[in-house]
Design an enzyme around this catalytic site. Sequence first.
Site, mmCIF file in Angstrom:
data_model
loop_
_atom_site.group_PDB
_atom_site.id
_atom_site.type_symbol
_atom_site.label_atom_id
_atom_site.label_comp_id
_atom_site.label_asym_id
_atom_site.label_seq_id
_atom_site.Cartn_x
_atom_site.Cartn_y
_atom_site.Cartn_z
ATOM 1 N N HIS A 264 41.776 41.022 39.426
ATOM 2 C CA HIS A 264 41.052 40.581 38.214
ATOM 3 C C HIS A 264 41.683 39.310 37.636
ATOM 4 O O HIS A 264 41.106 38.250 37.757
ATOM 5 C CB HIS A 264 40.930 41.682 37.156
ATOM 6 C CG HIS A 264 40.361 42.958 37.697
ATOM 7 N ND1 HIS A 264 39.178 42.981 38.381
ATOM 8 C CD2 HIS A 264 40.835 44.241 37.705
ATOM 9 C CE1 HIS A 264 38.912 44.223 38.768
ATOM 10 N NE2 HIS A 264 39.904 45.006 38.380
ATOM 11 N N ASP A 315 35.421 46.857 44.410
ATOM 12 C CA ASP A 315 36.017 47.571 43.290
ATOM 13 C C ASP A 315 35.303 48.875 42.952
ATOM 14 O O ASP A 315 35.478 49.880 43.633
ATOM 15 C CB ASP A 315 36.097 46.589 42.095
ATOM 16 C CG ASP A 315 36.932 47.124 40.930
ATOM 17 O OD1 ASP A 315 37.287 48.303 40.947
ATOM 18 O OD2 ASP A 315 37.225 46.359 40.006
HETATM 19 C C1 NGQ Z 1 40.608 51.709 37.824
HETATM 20 N N1 NGQ Z 1 39.101 49.899 37.455
HETATM 21 O O1 NGQ Z 1 41.771 52.015 37.915
HETATM 22 O O2 NGQ Z 1 39.740 52.256 38.494
HETATM 23 C C2 NGQ Z 1 40.216 50.596 36.893
HETATM 24 C C3 NGQ Z 1 39.859 51.133 35.543
HETATM 25 C C4 NGQ Z 1 42.026 51.200 34.264
HETATM 26 C C5 NGQ Z 1 38.890 48.626 37.163
HETATM 27 N N2 NGQ Z 1 39.756 48.013 36.442
HETATM 28 C C6 NGQ Z 1 40.888 51.962 34.870
HETATM 29 N N3 NGQ Z 1 37.836 47.996 37.582
HETATM 30 O O3 NGQ Z 1 42.195 50.022 34.516
HETATM 31 O O4 NGQ Z 1 42.764 51.843 33.520
HETATM 32 ZN ZN ZN Z 2 40.491 48.332 40.396
#
Ligand code: NGQ
Ligand code: ZN
Length: 448
Positions: A264, A315
């Site tokens: 990101h 993702d």
């Molecule tokens: C994740 N996903 O770990 O799946 C993360 C969200 C977080 C993205 N950042 C949860 N797209 O970052 O705590």
């Molecule tokens: Zn992720």
Amino acid sequence: MATIFAEQALLPEGWADAVRITVGADGTIAAVEPGATPQDAERAAGPVVPGMPNLHSHAFQRAMAGLAERAGPEEDSFWTWREAMYRCVATLQPEHVHAIARQLYVEMLKAGYTSVAEFHYLHKDPAGHPYADPAEMAHRVGAAAEDTGIGLVLLPVLYRHGGFGGQSPGEGQRRFTLTPDAYLDLLDAVAPHVATGIAFHSLRAVSGDDMAAVLAGVDPARPVHIHVAEQRREVEDCRAWSGATPIDWLFDHVEVTARWCLVHATHAGEGELARMAASGAVAGLCPTTEANLGDGMFPARRFVELGGRFGVGSDSHVTVSPSDELRWLEYGRRLIEERRNRLFSPTRPSVGGFLWDAALAGGAAALGLPAGRIAAGSRADLVVLDGAHPLLAGRRGDAVLDRWLFAGDARMVRDVMAGGVWRVRDGRHAGEEAAARGFVEAMRALAA
Ligand code: NGQ
Ligand code: ZN
């Protein structure tokens, strides 16, 4: 030994005509000869480009893709989506994860992804206890990759805390958490079976000491991935905790090198972009998920000007298509800057050509694989575009990529070879019916 003859193929030095590609029994490319004759080679049914590495995947999230698009009682955000994601996680059993990942990986192959870095943090059972075999879930992901033939780089994730400064993990995070010791044991358990790298969930979820403990215990050649600076609130919380932004904090406390992938990095400022570019770290961009979650837009044009490397990932899998990720990467810049043709280089004015090649190189680096090149010694990962598609009629070279990325879709992908084996033929994967049946069964079980 397979030999393929392509009327045109995208080689590291550019597009070439009449290319003979010889694939060795070990799944790597043995030889590439431009200006050759077809002889007894199999003729590719259209232009051939290297398959794309997918540098960021949470396979289980495919189960909820498109199901969090209903407004809730409070203002919806990344953080409310995350609560929905935790509710989805709470129900998943190992056999579901296997079925979901298998279906997803079939879809990835059909869209032109030939390898995937799986950012895997669903380690424990619904009560938050380790499985009898602590690598149970990791093995299920490995089995799904094996079933489908996609190249897997498993990134077991260290996830320990609930927020900056070592906050306790919440209820929804209990299936994720490991100590650094348990993490290193997990890596040892999976490493004999599958290519691996290291991952830290985020600076919210690991401390500097946790990272140091893991990095001291692993092969320094393996890739290292981390989520960073995705949400403004995350940046503000990091500032409140440490006085620095997450990217600056990371560079101040850890040696970030070209083996790192900063996933990101959405809210990187000028100084942070410069530090990233100078380190050679890859920016792991996931434009369709970042759009879906309301993250913001990474300053990709400036990063490219600074010589930064990037690749793409699907993702959360709201979209499973490298062409869509790259299109949205470019469109995001156009929408913000109110100009056209934002991502290219002085020597590569074609946006499609520039994006495909840049994401191949960044993706391969992030996965730590010799991939993304039609060249001797590289993984034999090939995408044959459909030469009979009306939009490709009469198009050559980069115009093919511009057409595909900006006016086409995954139906332009005709045949896909991953690791030297044809996995998709005429748009079909041999295991697609079985994968779909397993997925349907898992969805029914989860909905019940
Ligand atoms: C994740 N996903 O770990 O799946 C993360 C969200 C977080 C993205 N950042 C949860 N797209 O970052 O705590
Ligand atoms: Zn992720």
